[in-house]
Enzyme design. Structure first.
Site, mmCIF file in Angstrom:
data_model
loop_
_atom_site.group_PDB
_atom_site.id
_atom_site.type_symbol
_atom_site.label_atom_id
_atom_site.label_comp_id
_atom_site.label_asym_id
_atom_site.label_seq_id
_atom_site.Cartn_x
_atom_site.Cartn_y
_atom_site.Cartn_z
ATOM 1 N N ARG A 125 5.294 12.103 -20.625
ATOM 2 C CA ARG A 125 3.906 11.599 -20.654
ATOM 3 C C ARG A 125 3.810 10.111 -20.948
ATOM 4 N NH1 ARG A 125 3.050 16.555 -23.588
ATOM 5 N NH2 ARG A 125 2.408 18.141 -22.106
ATOM 6 N N LYS A 147 -0.096 -1.236 -11.059
ATOM 7 C CA LYS A 147 -0.269 -0.184 -10.036
ATOM 8 C C LYS A 147 1.111 0.389 -9.739
ATOM 9 C CE LYS A 147 -4.404 -1.449 -7.469
ATOM 10 N NZ LYS A 147 -4.939 -1.934 -6.177
ATOM 11 N N GLU A 241 -9.492 -1.380 -11.086
ATOM 12 C CA GLU A 241 -10.141 -1.575 -9.787
ATOM 13 C C GLU A 241 -11.474 -0.839 -9.681
ATOM 14 O OE1 GLU A 241 -7.413 -2.027 -6.427
ATOM 15 O OE2 GLU A 241 -8.934 -1.144 -5.142
ATOM 16 N N HIS A 252 -5.240 -5.548 3.501
ATOM 17 C CA HIS A 252 -4.468 -4.318 3.261
ATOM 18 C C HIS A 252 -5.036 -3.097 3.973
ATOM 19 C CE1 HIS A 252 -2.629 -6.886 0.306
ATOM 20 N NE2 HIS A 252 -1.847 -5.930 -0.157
ATOM 21 N N HIS A 256 -2.305 -1.298 5.804
ATOM 22 C CA HIS A 256 -1.824 0.052 5.471
ATOM 23 C C HIS A 256 -1.870 0.957 6.703
ATOM 24 C CE1 HIS A 256 -2.602 -0.355 0.842
ATOM 25 N NE2 HIS A 256 -1.520 -0.991 1.231
HETATM 26 P P1 NAD Z 1 11.244 -3.642 -0.951
HETATM 27 O O1 NAD Z 1 11.135 -3.192 -2.342
HETATM 28 O O2 NAD Z 1 11.516 -2.644 0.100
HETATM 29 O O3 NAD Z 1 12.330 -4.794 -0.867
HETATM 30 C C1 NAD Z 1 12.583 -5.408 0.351
HETATM 31 C C2 NAD Z 1 14.070 -5.359 0.726
HETATM 32 O O4 NAD Z 1 14.767 -6.417 0.054
HETATM 33 C C3 NAD Z 1 14.789 -4.087 0.373
HETATM 34 O O5 NAD Z 1 15.724 -3.791 1.369
HETATM 35 C C4 NAD Z 1 15.505 -4.474 -0.928
HETATM 36 O O6 NAD Z 1 16.632 -3.669 -1.178
HETATM 37 C C5 NAD Z 1 15.893 -5.879 -0.646
HETATM 38 N N1 NAD Z 1 16.069 -6.747 -1.788
HETATM 39 C C6 NAD Z 1 15.346 -6.778 -2.907
HETATM 40 N N2 NAD Z 1 15.689 -7.817 -3.660
HETATM 41 C C7 NAD Z 1 16.688 -8.448 -3.021
HETATM 42 C C8 NAD Z 1 17.450 -9.606 -3.297
HETATM 43 N N3 NAD Z 1 17.205 -10.349 -4.355
HETATM 44 N N4 NAD Z 1 18.426 -9.972 -2.431
HETATM 45 C C9 NAD Z 1 18.613 -9.218 -1.301
HETATM 46 N N5 NAD Z 1 17.915 -8.147 -0.960
HETATM 47 C C10 NAD Z 1 16.947 -7.775 -1.818
HETATM 48 O O7 NAD Z 1 9.898 -4.402 -0.498
HETATM 49 P P2 NAD Z 1 8.917 -5.411 -1.231
HETATM 50 O O8 NAD Z 1 8.371 -6.254 -0.153
HETATM 51 O O9 NAD Z 1 9.533 -6.029 -2.404
HETATM 52 O O10 NAD Z 1 7.779 -4.452 -1.788
HETATM 53 C C11 NAD Z 1 6.947 -3.709 -0.917
HETATM 54 C C12 NAD Z 1 6.388 -2.540 -1.686
HETATM 55 O O11 NAD Z 1 5.578 -3.027 -2.759
HETATM 56 C C13 NAD Z 1 5.512 -1.646 -0.840
HETATM 57 O O12 NAD Z 1 5.822 -0.309 -1.092
HETATM 58 C C14 NAD Z 1 4.103 -1.960 -1.337
HETATM 59 O O13 NAD Z 1 3.238 -0.879 -1.206
HETATM 60 C C15 NAD Z 1 4.361 -2.296 -2.759
HETATM 61 N N6 NAD Z 1 3.336 -3.144 -3.362
HETATM 62 C C16 NAD Z 1 2.815 -2.766 -4.548
HETATM 63 C C17 NAD Z 1 1.879 -3.558 -5.176
HETATM 64 C C18 NAD Z 1 1.373 -3.172 -6.542
HETATM 65 O O14 NAD Z 1 0.412 -3.791 -7.016
HETATM 66 N N7 NAD Z 1 2.006 -2.220 -7.211
HETATM 67 C C19 NAD Z 1 1.451 -4.748 -4.588
HETATM 68 C C20 NAD Z 1 2.004 -5.117 -3.360
HETATM 69 C C21 NAD Z 1 2.958 -4.299 -2.757
HETATM 70 N N1 GLY Z 2 -1.815 -5.462 -4.837
HETATM 71 C C1 GLY Z 2 -3.142 -5.090 -5.125
HETATM 72 C C2 GLY Z 2 -3.393 -4.879 -6.571
HETATM 73 O O1 GLY Z 2 -2.535 -5.033 -7.397
HETATM 74 O O2 GLY Z 2 -4.487 -4.531 -6.929
#
Ligand code: NAD
Ligand code: GLY
Length: 368
Positions: A125, A147, A241, A252, A256
């Protein structure tokens, strides 16, 4: 920790407030993890790409604080942001006898960060966790604001929780190994902050795009710092939000739909958001909120960042209909009515509904 490149930004959320440290050489420095209380165990959650590059540095630093530091390496890719992968984190937590004081460390991009945060929110939890983002996208956006979650085949990030980390540690050095395509994907979320909150920042991005693409460390540090400041300002006012935070979703709703419609992992999240911002800018123009010159300028900046500006076809017979169908699953939809983030003036965004006919027109004009 004193260095010209070291900055700390505070997320102000009462008892859930926390620091974001941004700098070079932080990953392997135990003093960087200053918000963490010493306890017996830590679990580093990473993936098969990032762990071989950076896990040892982090484990060595954490070994000065924790008696036992374990590592789980997840499969790499958006297509693995699933229940099954999440469950493998729970398996590791239980197999390693992790307790309520165990601290999880998310070492990787947004996929690892979102899943680790969700695992931390659920295990017993709720256990503490730290974000150690290693992509530009994660350093400017996903690691900040709490998030967390996973995808559902019908919709992106549909299952999750708001759960804040203890702190965020952004080591600029990790960006040196990031593939070019991932750097561009991160720039999409950097660009986003301009039109929604700070047009002077958009001017700066436009003028410094070559430095950002060349990974000039001062330029990256500034981009990350300003992005985190804006995100901290938004999240500090609307953590869950109920209103304002939705502006962070500029681009987005279309994005999305692209990710889900193409199949997770085909278009990178940042690519889909970049193209989605072009579509959302066109919609803002159709609704009379911005002029065509603004749409053209934003499109040029997104293109200059190495991002796609033409949307993919998601259906050969009724492409716009397929986009609309997917967008109705968006979390901002209410009673099946899609609500879009539109640019409403300089540095200002707002939520608006739009007639399907207008949205169809935008999609037809923006897709291949
Ligand atoms: P990702 O986590 O898939 O990373 C991108 C790629 O880069 C992967 O292949 C990873 O293994 C590689 N990688 C990571 N760090 C590296 C490094 N330093 N050197 C070499 N390779 C590396 O993608 P992302 O763009 O980081 O994140 C996208 C995700 O984040 C999506 O799922 C999206 O929905 C989410 N997201 C969440 C929020 C939030 O507020 N929580 C906001 C924006 C996006
Ligand atoms: N990436 C959108 C949010 O964090 O609200």
């Amino acid at each position: 920790m004193t260095s010209a490149l070291f900055h700390t930004i505070q997320i102000a959320l009462g008892e859930r407030s926390y620091p974001i440290h941004i700098g070079s050489g932080l990953l392997g420095r135990s003093s960087a993890y200053d918000a963490v209380s010493v306890s017996s165990t830590a679990l580093v959650v990473s993936n098969t790409t990032v762990a071989p590059l950076y896990a040892q540095q982090l484990i060595t630093a954490l070994s000065q604080k924790f008696r036992k530091v374990d590592l789980i390496s997840l499969p790499d890719g958006e297509q693995y942001k699933t229940w099954e992968t999440l469950n493998s984190i729970f398996d590791a937590l239980l197999a390693n006898s992790c307790d309520r004081k165990t601290v999880l460390f998310a070492l990787g991009g947004g996929v690892v960060g979102d899943m680790t945060g969700f695992a931390a929110a659920c295990y017993m939890r709720g256990v503490p966790f730290v974000q150690v983002p290693t992509t530009l996208l994660a350093q400017v956006d996903s690691s900040v604001g709490g998030k967390t979650g996973i995808n559902h085949p019908l919709g992106k990030n549909m299952i999750g929780a708001f759960y804040q980390p203890l702190q965020v540690v952004c080591d600029l050095d990790t960006l040196k190994t990031l593939p070019d395509r991932e750097l561009s994907a991160g720039l999409a979320e950097v660009i986003k902050y301009g039109p929604i909150a700070d047009m002077e920042f958009l001017d700066w991005i436009e003028a410094n795009m070559a430095r950002l693409l060349a990974r000039d460390v001062q330029a990256l540090a500034h981009a990350i710092q300003r992005s985190c400041e804006i995100k901290a300002w938004v999240v500090g006012q609307d953590e869950r939000e109920s209103g304002l935070r939705a502006i962070l979703n500029f681009g987005h709703t279309f994005g999305h739909a692209i990710e889900a419609g193409m199949g997770y992992g085909r278009w990178l999240h940042g690519e889909a958001v970049g193209c989605g911002m072009v579509m959302a800018a066109h919609l803002s123009c159709e609704l009379g909120r911005v002029d065509a010159a603004f749409v053209q300028r934003l499109t040029n900046i997104i293109r200059a960042a190495g991002l796609p500006v033409v949307g993919p076809r998601l259906d050969e017979t009724d492409n716009a209909g397929r986009y609309l169908e997917l967008m109705r699953f968006d979390k901002k939809s209410e009673g099946g009515a899609i609500r879009f983030v539109v640019i409403d003036g300089p540095s200002r965004a707002a939520m608006r509904a739009a007639p399907d006919a207008v949205v169809r027109q935008v999609i037809d004009c923006c897709c291949a």
